[in-house]
Write an enzyme that holds these catalytic residues in place. Structure first.
Site, mmCIF file in Angstrom:
data_model
loop_
_atom_site.group_PDB
_atom_site.id
_atom_site.type_symbol
_atom_site.label_atom_id
_atom_site.label_comp_id
_atom_site.label_asym_id
_atom_site.label_seq_id
_atom_site.Cartn_x
_atom_site.Cartn_y
_atom_site.Cartn_z
ATOM 1 N N CYS A 83 -7.013 4.594 4.044
ATOM 2 C CA CYS A 83 -7.116 3.135 3.750
ATOM 3 C C CYS A 83 -7.850 3.088 2.199
ATOM 4 C CB CYS A 83 -8.372 2.519 4.729
ATOM 5 S SG CYS A 83 -8.956 1.308 4.192
ATOM 6 N N GLU A 137 -5.084 -27.221 6.222
ATOM 7 C CA GLU A 137 -5.229 -28.119 7.094
ATOM 8 C C GLU A 137 -4.003 -28.299 7.884
ATOM 9 O OE1 GLU A 137 -5.446 -32.145 5.194
ATOM 10 O OE2 GLU A 137 -4.947 -31.229 3.423
ATOM 11 N N HIS A 191 -9.414 -31.041 3.631
ATOM 12 C CA HIS A 191 -8.603 -31.641 2.872
ATOM 13 C C HIS A 191 -9.201 -31.762 1.454
ATOM 14 C CE1 HIS A 191 -5.369 -34.250 1.685
ATOM 15 N NE2 HIS A 191 -6.383 -34.984 1.050
ATOM 16 N N GLU A 203 5.362 -4.692 0.601
ATOM 17 C CA GLU A 203 4.453 -4.880 -0.271
ATOM 18 C C GLU A 203 4.457 -4.361 -1.616
ATOM 19 O OE1 GLU A 203 0.682 -5.372 3.096
ATOM 20 O OE2 GLU A 203 0.988 -3.389 1.891
ATOM 21 N N GLY A 205 8.163 4.619 6.545
ATOM 22 C CA GLY A 205 7.356 4.739 7.763
ATOM 23 C C GLY A 205 6.290 5.944 7.563
ATOM 24 N N ARG A 219 17.973 -0.819 6.136
ATOM 25 C CA ARG A 219 18.951 -0.476 6.912
ATOM 26 C C ARG A 219 19.420 -1.711 7.995
ATOM 27 N NH1 ARG A 219 16.226 4.406 10.432
ATOM 28 N NH2 ARG A 219 14.816 3.464 11.564
ATOM 29 N N SER A 227 -11.129 6.203 8.115
ATOM 30 C CA SER A 227 -11.904 5.215 8.648
ATOM 31 C C SER A 227 -12.449 5.499 10.162
ATOM 32 C CB SER A 227 -10.872 3.978 8.890
ATOM 33 O OG SER A 227 -10.503 3.600 7.593
ATOM 34 N N LYS A 243 -3.950 -0.474 -2.840
ATOM 35 C CA LYS A 243 -2.855 -1.132 -2.647
ATOM 36 C C LYS A 243 -3.178 -2.938 -3.101
ATOM 37 C CE LYS A 243 -2.054 -3.841 0.601
ATOM 38 N NZ LYS A 243 -1.781 -3.211 1.956
ATOM 39 N N ASP A 286 -4.823 6.177 13.380
ATOM 40 C CA ASP A 286 -3.438 6.560 13.121
ATOM 41 C C ASP A 286 -2.911 7.685 13.769
ATOM 42 O OD1 ASP A 286 -3.692 4.153 11.504
ATOM 43 O OD2 ASP A 286 -2.615 5.242 9.837
ATOM 44 N N CYS A 337 -4.746 0.774 1.737
ATOM 45 C CA CYS A 337 -5.151 -0.520 1.903
ATOM 46 C C CYS A 337 -5.862 -1.038 0.533
ATOM 47 C CB CYS A 337 -6.015 -0.827 3.055
ATOM 48 S SG CYS A 337 -5.826 -0.269 4.664
ATOM 49 N N GLU A 343 -13.022 17.528 5.904
ATOM 50 C CA GLU A 343 -12.001 16.826 5.267
ATOM 51 C C GLU A 343 -11.117 17.549 4.359
ATOM 52 O OE1 GLU A 343 -10.589 13.459 5.543
ATOM 53 O OE2 GLU A 343 -9.549 14.390 3.767
ATOM 54 N N ARG A 371 10.876 -6.015 10.442
ATOM 55 C CA ARG A 371 11.094 -6.209 11.927
ATOM 56 C C ARG A 371 9.962 -6.387 12.858
ATOM 57 N NH1 ARG A 371 11.999 -2.070 15.768
ATOM 58 N NH2 ARG A 371 11.800 -0.400 14.082
ATOM 59 N N TYR A 431 5.999 -2.807 6.345
ATOM 60 C CA TYR A 431 4.768 -3.463 5.954
ATOM 61 C C TYR A 431 4.767 -2.739 4.109
ATOM 62 C CZ TYR A 431 1.552 -4.804 9.473
ATOM 63 O OH TYR A 431 0.867 -5.389 10.590
ATOM 64 N N THR A 449 -6.642 -0.155 9.689
ATOM 65 C CA THR A 449 -7.872 0.301 9.452
ATOM 66 C C THR A 449 -8.842 -0.173 10.639
ATOM 67 O OG1 THR A 449 -7.498 0.636 7.259
ATOM 68 C CG2 THR A 449 -9.487 0.270 7.788
ATOM 69 N N TYR A 472 -18.393 6.176 1.272
ATOM 70 C CA TYR A 472 -17.993 6.906 2.569
ATOM 71 C C TYR A 472 -18.960 8.340 2.588
ATOM 72 C CZ TYR A 472 -14.762 3.839 4.171
ATOM 73 O OH TYR A 472 -14.109 2.958 5.285
HETATM 74 P P1 NDP Z 1 6.887 0.778 9.129
HETATM 75 O O1 NDP Z 1 7.238 1.561 10.469
HETATM 76 O O2 NDP Z 1 6.250 -0.397 9.184
HETATM 77 O O3 NDP Z 1 8.147 0.509 8.413
HETATM 78 C C1 NDP Z 1 8.921 1.512 8.161
HETATM 79 C C2 NDP Z 1 10.529 1.059 7.633
HETATM 80 O O4 NDP Z 1 11.201 2.114 7.109
HETATM 81 C C3 NDP Z 1 11.185 0.137 8.516
HETATM 82 O O5 NDP Z 1 11.786 -0.914 7.823
HETATM 83 C C4 NDP Z 1 12.306 1.267 9.209
HETATM 84 O O6 NDP Z 1 13.278 0.531 9.456
HETATM 85 C C5 NDP Z 1 12.489 2.009 7.932
HETATM 86 N N1 NDP Z 1 12.959 3.564 8.074
HETATM 87 C C6 NDP Z 1 12.481 4.386 9.176
HETATM 88 N N2 NDP Z 1 13.074 5.314 8.928
HETATM 89 C C7 NDP Z 1 14.131 5.278 8.124
HETATM 90 C C8 NDP Z 1 14.982 6.316 7.604
HETATM 91 N N3 NDP Z 1 14.894 7.550 7.986
HETATM 92 N N4 NDP Z 1 15.978 5.752 6.584
HETATM 93 C C9 NDP Z 1 15.777 4.494 6.166
HETATM 94 N N5 NDP Z 1 14.901 3.649 6.558
HETATM 95 C C10 NDP Z 1 13.989 4.175 7.473
HETATM 96 O O7 NDP Z 1 6.236 1.625 8.079
HETATM 97 P P2 NDP Z 1 5.227 1.513 6.642
HETATM 98 O O8 NDP Z 1 5.134 2.825 6.229
HETATM 99 O O9 NDP Z 1 5.818 0.416 6.270
HETATM 100 O O10 NDP Z 1 4.019 1.316 7.312
HETATM 101 C C11 NDP Z 1 3.019 2.140 8.426
HETATM 102 C C12 NDP Z 1 2.153 1.571 9.099
HETATM 103 O O11 NDP Z 1 0.980 1.058 8.203
HETATM 104 C C13 NDP Z 1 2.731 -0.070 9.422
HETATM 105 O O12 NDP Z 1 3.123 0.079 10.834
HETATM 106 C C14 NDP Z 1 1.216 -0.773 9.555
HETATM 107 O O13 NDP Z 1 0.604 -0.447 10.723
HETATM 108 C C15 NDP Z 1 0.244 0.237 8.693
HETATM 109 N N6 NDP Z 1 0.413 -0.739 7.147
HETATM 110 C C16 NDP Z 1 -0.541 -1.807 7.314
HETATM 111 C C17 NDP Z 1 -0.786 -2.691 6.063
HETATM 112 C C18 NDP Z 1 -1.403 -3.938 6.297
HETATM 113 O O14 NDP Z 1 -2.178 -4.082 7.061
HETATM 114 N N7 NDP Z 1 -1.144 -4.885 5.322
HETATM 115 C C19 NDP Z 1 -0.083 -2.186 4.955
HETATM 116 C C20 NDP Z 1 0.701 -0.939 4.873
HETATM 117 C C21 NDP Z 1 0.832 -0.389 6.015
HETATM 118 P P3 NDP Z 1 13.645 0.046 10.892
HETATM 119 O O15 NDP Z 1 13.025 -1.439 10.973
HETATM 120 O O16 NDP Z 1 15.165 -0.025 10.971
HETATM 121 O O17 NDP Z 1 13.033 0.917 11.795
#
Ligand code: NDP
Length: 466
Positions: free
Chosen positions: A43, A440, A435, A182, A263, A199, A15, A51, A304, A48, A35, A205, A178, A312, A99
């Protein structure tokens, strides 16, 4: 124009990279792009877009169930994963072509190989060829990872979810962010038995606490078994084809697929940045200033890989701002405030601005909240409720808006415009309701939480237009 081979060399055609390439070319820059995988980045290729197609596919099971309440007799329904996957792959290939078309219209030189940075004005391609550039943009994005546990190789990441040959019967999804939430919803909607391990105490969070509770309860009610305070300790293949999952708090469960959605990490390793003096954080993100410029003046980074907000539209804004500033003679900073976002959980989340806890930490606030059964769910016999919440601060300014339910992502886009313009609660109140809609409720919440309820019609918990 310059003694360099090109004015801009972009590493990564996602992106941020594609937008920067196009805008730089529009301003007359000679652009090259490398690339190593497919065009479109996370994305389009494994994020995105596919998904969201999977969210749509999985949502039909709910619609089919609900149809009975509306008088439809549909007979037994069956989901055909290979048929869906082929349709999804065709669509992703089409978008990838778009793209590529953007880059070819920009007359960018395109290299389908990995590039690394050799010095502040030179990149080396995997083929060994070197190209000099007045500016280099690092737009390599990130990748998901599996935590370092015994048997980690038995787990998959979100990248693999788009390529599954068949759907598993059972799945364990690890994480509470996320991606985990999802995919838990997608798999559940497609008929997979899903257990989600998180965890922490409550999923999502960083989101508003009412949203987190509402979504977690709704996901449970839809059949996802969410185990909080629980993490993976080890994975093993006992020999019966299944995966044995050992939990950190003791105990073992058997499943057919383990998705680690724990993550994403920036893919900066081996790019050659540190040795040049480009700052790289402990987590691997490229350190940039508000203009996306690194400590090496000719090297910029966007998307990112900088870890500012991994979304994105933010990557696109960063790529655009960089190109307009460096090649367009404008001074454009990408903004990272009031970012609206949707989480395509089932039910969906739309959110913008401050959470209640963030706002309370700054100053006193008023909270307006409604939970109600949307009209759609009544004949369907579905108990799931929607949540709407406004966080109102000093001067009656709306500081945050949080929505859970059908269409939350669509609604929040428009609420974000009003909030961005500094709308007050009175602006919301003055706006005529549309409505009958669920939206609303956003303009009909009259009594703050905790205040005496003036009349039953103004009670915070009610059905729309009651
Ligand atoms: P996130 O950072 O949002 O979530 C990672 C999750 O994994 C958290 O719940 C974290 O726990 C947990 N975690 C991290 N490390 C460990 C570990 N070693 N063991 C167990 N659990 C762990 O990452 P995502 O991959 O879900 O998403 C990445 C980014 O991508 C997002 O921040 C978002 O910006 C983007 N995204 C956006 C979307 C959208 O716009 N709809 C869709 C998908 C992704 P804890 O909370 O305790 O840290």
């Amino acid at each position: 124009m310059s003694d360099f081979d090109v004015d801009l060399f972009v590493i990564g055609a996602g992106s941020a990279g594609v937008r920067a390439s196009r805008v730089a070319a529009e301003h007359g820059a000679r652009v090259a792009v490398a690339e190593e995988y497919r065009f479109g980045g996370t994305c389009v290729i494994r994020g995105c877009v596919p998904k969201k197609l999977m969210v749509y596919a999985s949502g039909f099971s709910e619609m089919i169930e609900d149809a009975a309440g509306y008088g439809w007799d549909l007979g037994p329904a069956r989901f055909d994963w290979p048929r869906f996957k082929a349709a999804k792959d065709r669509e992703i290939a089409r978008l990838e072509g778009i793209y590529q078309g953007v880059l070819s219209r920009a007359e960018a030189q395109v290299f389908r190989e990995r590039a690394t940075v050799v010095d502040p004005h030179r990149v080396r391609l995997a083929s060994g060829r070197e190209i000099s550039a007045a500016h280099i943009l690092i737009a390599v994005g990130g990748a998901p990872f599996v935590p370092d546990i015994p048997g980690a190789e038995l787990a998959v990441t979100s990248n693999d979810m788009f390529e599954l040959e068949a759907l598993p019967r059972r799945a364990i999804v690890v994480g509470g962010g996320y991606v985990a939430c999802e995919f838990a919803g997608i798999l559940n909607g497609l008929g997979v038995e899903v257990t989600q391990l998180y965890r922490g105490e409550r999923i999502l969070r960083g989101f508003d606490d009412d949203v987190r509770l509402h979504v977690e309860e709704a996901m449970r009610a839809r059949g996802i078994d969410i185990w909080t305070g629980t993490d993976l300790a080890a994975l093993a293949r006992p020999g019966n084809g299944a995966i044995a999952v050992t939990l950190d708090r003791g105990g073992e469960i058997e499943t057919d697929l383990v998705l680690c959605a724990t993550g994403r990490r920036p893919t900066t390793a081996g790019l050659g940045l540190e040795s040049l003096g480009v700052g790289v954080s402990k987590k691997g993100h490229v350190v940039v200033d508000e203009w996306s410029q690194t400590a090496v003046p000719s090297i910029y980074a966007a998307g990112d890989v900088t870890g500012r907000a991994e979304l994105t539209p933010i990557a696109i804004r960063e790529g655009q701002a960089f190109a307009e500033t460096v090649f367009g003679g404008l001074a454009v900073k990408p903004e990272h405030v009031l970012i609206p976002t949707a989480v395509f959980t089932q039910p969906e989340v739309g959110t913008v601005g401050l959470t209640e806890a963030e706002a309370r930490a700054r100053a006193p606030v008023e909270i307006y909240r409604a939970t109600f059964r949307p009209m759609l769910n009544i004949l369907a016999g579905r108990d799931e409720r929607m949540l709407m919440k406004l966080v109102v601060g000093e001067g009656r300014k709306v500081l945050g808006c949080h929505i859970v339910g059908h269409g939350a992502g669509e609604m929040i886009q428009l609420a974000a415009v009003a909030i961005r313009m500094g709308a007050t609660k009175e602006d919301f109140d003055r706006t005529i309701a549309v409505h009958p809609t669920a939206a609303e409720e956003l303009v009909t919440m009259r009594t703050p939480v905790g205040a005496p309820v003036a009349s039953p019609a103004m009670a915070p918990e009610r059905t729309p237009a009651a």
